[in-house]
Design a protein around this motif. Structure first.
Motif, short mmCIF file in Angstrom:
data_model
loop_
_atom_site.label_atom_id
_atom_site.label_comp_id
_atom_site.label_asym_id
_atom_site.label_seq_id
_atom_site.Cartn_x
_atom_site.Cartn_y
_atom_site.Cartn_z
N GLU A 177 -13.73 -1.69 12.72
CA GLU A 177 -14.05 -0.41 12.09
C GLU A 177 -13.96 -0.52 10.57
OE1 GLU A 177 -11.46 2.58 13.61
OE2 GLU A 177 -12.09 2.29 15.70
N THR A 178 -14.55 0.45 9.88
CA THR A 178 -14.46 0.52 8.43
C THR A 178 -12.99 0.62 8.02
OG1 THR A 178 -16.59 1.63 8.27
CG2 THR A 178 -15.09 1.88 6.41
N GLY A 179 -12.61 -0.23 7.06
CA GLY A 179 -11.25 -0.20 6.54
C GLY A 179 -10.24 -0.98 7.35
N TRP A 361 -4.91 7.66 11.30
CA TRP A 361 -5.49 6.64 10.41
C TRP A 361 -6.97 6.37 10.67
CZ3 TRP A 361 -2.44 6.29 6.55
CH2 TRP A 361 -1.08 6.48 6.73
N PRO A 362 -7.81 7.38 10.48
CA PRO A 362 -9.26 7.14 10.64
C PRO A 362 -9.80 6.14 9.62
CG PRO A 362 -8.84 9.30 9.68
CD PRO A 362 -7.51 8.78 10.14
N GLY A 363 -9.14 6.05 8.46
CA GLY A 363 -9.57 5.09 7.45
C GLY A 363 -8.91 3.73 7.55
N ASN A 364 -8.09 3.55 8.61
CA ASN A 364 -7.46 2.28 8.91
C ASN A 364 -6.58 1.76 7.77
OD1 ASN A 364 -8.31 1.40 11.69
ND2 ASN A 364 -10.31 1.90 10.81
N VAL A 365 -6.55 0.43 7.59
CA VAL A 365 -5.64 -0.18 6.61
C VAL A 365 -5.96 0.28 5.19
CG1 VAL A 365 -4.85 -2.38 5.65
CG2 VAL A 365 -5.31 -2.19 8.10
N ARG A 366 -7.23 0.52 4.92
CA ARG A 366 -7.61 0.98 3.57
C ARG A 366 -6.95 2.32 3.26
NH1 ARG A 366 -13.60 1.09 3.42
NH2 ARG A 366 -13.32 -1.17 3.37
N GLU A 367 -6.94 3.22 4.22
CA GLU A 367 -6.31 4.53 4.02
C GLU A 367 -4.80 4.37 3.82
OE1 GLU A 367 -5.79 8.84 6.34
OE2 GLU A 367 -6.80 7.15 7.33
N LEU A 368 -4.18 3.48 4.61
CA LEU A 368 -2.75 3.25 4.48
C LEU A 368 -2.41 2.66 3.11
CD1 LEU A 368 0.03 3.25 5.95
CD2 LEU A 368 -0.49 0.90 6.65
N ALA A 393 -2.25 15.17 7.25
CA ALA A 393 -1.46 14.43 8.24
C ALA A 393 -1.32 15.22 9.53
CB ALA A 393 -0.08 14.12 7.66
N GLU A 394 -1.15 16.54 9.40
CA GLU A 394 -1.00 17.35 10.61
C GLU A 394 -2.31 17.41 11.39
OE1 GLU A 394 1.69 18.70 11.87
OE2 GLU A 394 2.83 17.71 10.31
N ALA A 395 -3.43 17.53 10.65
CA ALA A 395 -4.74 17.61 11.33
C ALA A 395 -5.05 16.31 12.04
CB ALA A 395 -5.83 17.92 10.31
N GLY A 396 -4.55 15.18 11.49
CA GLY A 396 -4.86 13.89 12.11
C GLY A 396 -3.73 13.38 12.98
N ALA A 397 -2.90 14.27 13.49
CA ALA A 397 -1.74 13.84 14.28
C ALA A 397 -2.18 13.07 15.51
CB ALA A 397 -0.91 15.06 14.69
N SER A 398 -1.30 12.20 15.93
CA SER A 398 -1.63 11.33 17.07
C SER A 398 -1.71 12.13 18.36
CB SER A 398 -0.54 10.26 17.18
OG SER A 398 -0.67 9.56 18.37
#
Length: 459
Positions: A177-179, A361-368, A393-398
């Protein structure tokens, strides 16, 4: 989780004060080690001592101020709490200037001693974790190739495959994936190979306008087209002896894919406007975020090029597929950002780890990595609260259930302690406040091996 059972050095020439302070700390769950003199305590002070020092100032022989200076010569981050007599304010001020963590004025309440020790031990834990991360970072920077950070099975497998494939002269297709870190894996493959000292030429096929991509890749002769005022060496020719990295190869125009196929098959390139091909000694690493086989079946990618690239395919796991690596990765990026900016990188608190593990983490390692850099550069303005820094962070909760999130959190804490204490079981039991059998049960449950962390420290 409280840092109970941690050792505390108590130094006082009066036996009844040593006994009283020791009993107070023992009741609070700490492990007091009492000494009648500073000299005896220094002999017992081991490197990377995980606790704090509590010492009277006025003692025969080496006094508390001299002890403070000697301790900080050995370890400037070790918290030292000095005990002063009633009204001895000038001495207390001098002690703070010399770097004492705090001071207690006689007589003092046991609750105040316990609270001061608790805060000192928390500071010590953070200092040691940060020191360990910096040491790991320096060790990795001296190793060949960029670092692939992670202790999960997926990352260990990827690292092993990168090491193996880097020694073989074959083209590689990276899928992720991207990132997710495809560019890092490509650089790692290049640096660990025999081509490591030669050019690494990265080309983003989706970022170059279609009108000039052919000239960019293959070069052109003077007068080959309007505006070609002089000869231009293309990216492939510039990479001779090294590696070409074709990122987002799915974006390459179909017409150009025919010429790329020829380059891969013949290892020759022909500049626009030239009559003679130029031989190439290159390795090609391509990367994609889409299923190229499906794209080929749909006519969006040449099938023959797909099969030519698909000699060796390396899948790059998404960050959400290796959640246990998230805290380690975050701290790694924070240390890198701190070294680059000259700022501090406060280690993660338990609440921060929960925030990291809950995000998707939709942006993966790049976002982190971006979050870690914001944490270092802007964290002070937000009291270093990751939930405030991590927008959405709340919207993207696991979507993981609570028991799964708790297990991930627990495994992450144990893994960090294994790394900080280099696999030393006794130290880890003290740090985590766990009985030895309980720790071994959890190590078995999470497939964590202390010897792996001891070996990592040696490497």
């Amino acid at each position: 989780m409280p840092d109970t059972a941690t050792p505390v050095l108590i130094i006082d020439d009066e036996a009844h004060l040593r006994i009283t302070a020791g009993q107070t700390l023992e009741l609070a769950g700490y492990t007091p080690n009492a000494f009648a003199s500073a000299e005896e305590a220094l002999d017992a002070l081991a490197p990377d001592f995980p606790g704090v020092v509590v010492s009277d100032i006025r003692m025969p022989g080496m006094d508390g101020m001299a002890l403070l200076r000697e301790v900080h010569k050995r370890d400037p981050d070790l918290p030292v709490i000095l005990v002063t007599g009633h009204g001895d304010i000038s001495t207390a001020v001098e002690a703070m200037r010399e770097g004492a963590w705090d001071f207690l004025e006689k007589p003092f309440a046991g609750e105040r001693l316990v609270e001061m020790v608790r805060r000192g031990i928390e500071k010590r834990r953070l200092s040691l974790e940060n020191r360990q991360l910096k040491a790991e970072l320096e060790a990795q920077q001296s190793a060949p190739g960029p670092r692939l950070v992670g202790r999960t099975q997926a990352m260990q497998h990827l690292s092993s495959m990168v090491q193996r494939i880097s020694q073989v002269e074959t083209d590689v297709l990276l899928f992720g994936e991207t990132g997710a870190g495809k560019d890092l894996v490509a650089r790692s493959l290049h640096e660990r190979s025999n081509r490591g000292g030669q050019p690494f030429v990265a080309i983003n096929c989706g970022a170059i306008p279609e009108s000039i991509i052919e000239s960019e890749l293959f070069g052109h002769e003077k007068g080959a087209f309007t505006g070609a005022m002089e000869r231009r060496i293309g990216k492939f020719e510039h990479a001779d002896g090294g590696t070409v990295f074709l990122d987002e190869i799915e974006s390459m125009p179909l017409a150009l894919q025919v010429k790329l196929l020829r380059v891969l098959q013949e290892r020759m390139v022909e500049r626009l406007g030239a009559n003679e091909p130029v031989a190439l000694d290159i390795r090609v690493i391509a990367a994609t975020k889409v299923d190229l086989k499906a794209a080929a079946e749909d006519g969006r990618f040449r099938e023959d090029l797909y099969y030519r690239l698909n000699v060796v395919t390396l899948p790059i796991p998404a960050l959400r597929e290796r959640r246990e690596d998230i805290p380690l990765l975050f701290q790694h990026f924070a240390v890198v950002a701190a070294n680059r900016s000259g700022l501090e990188a406060p280690p993660l608190a338990a609440a921060d780890i929960s925030v990291l593990l809950a995000h998707d983490w939709p942006g993966n390692v790049r976002e982190l990595r971006n979050l870690a850099e914001r944490f270092v550069l802007l964290g002070a303005a937000y009291d270093y609260r990751l939930d405030a820094l991590l927008e959405g962070a709340e919207a993207g909760a696991s979507d993981l259930a609570l028991p799964q999130q708790v297990e991930l959190f627990e495994k992450s804490l144990i893994s960090q302690s294994l790394a900080s204490h280099r696999g030393r079981i006794n130290d880890i039991c003290v740090h985590l406040g766990l009985p030895r059998k309980t720790l071994y049960d959890k190590l078995k449950k999470y497939a964590l091996k202390p010897e792996d962390y001891r070996q990592a420290a040696v490497d």
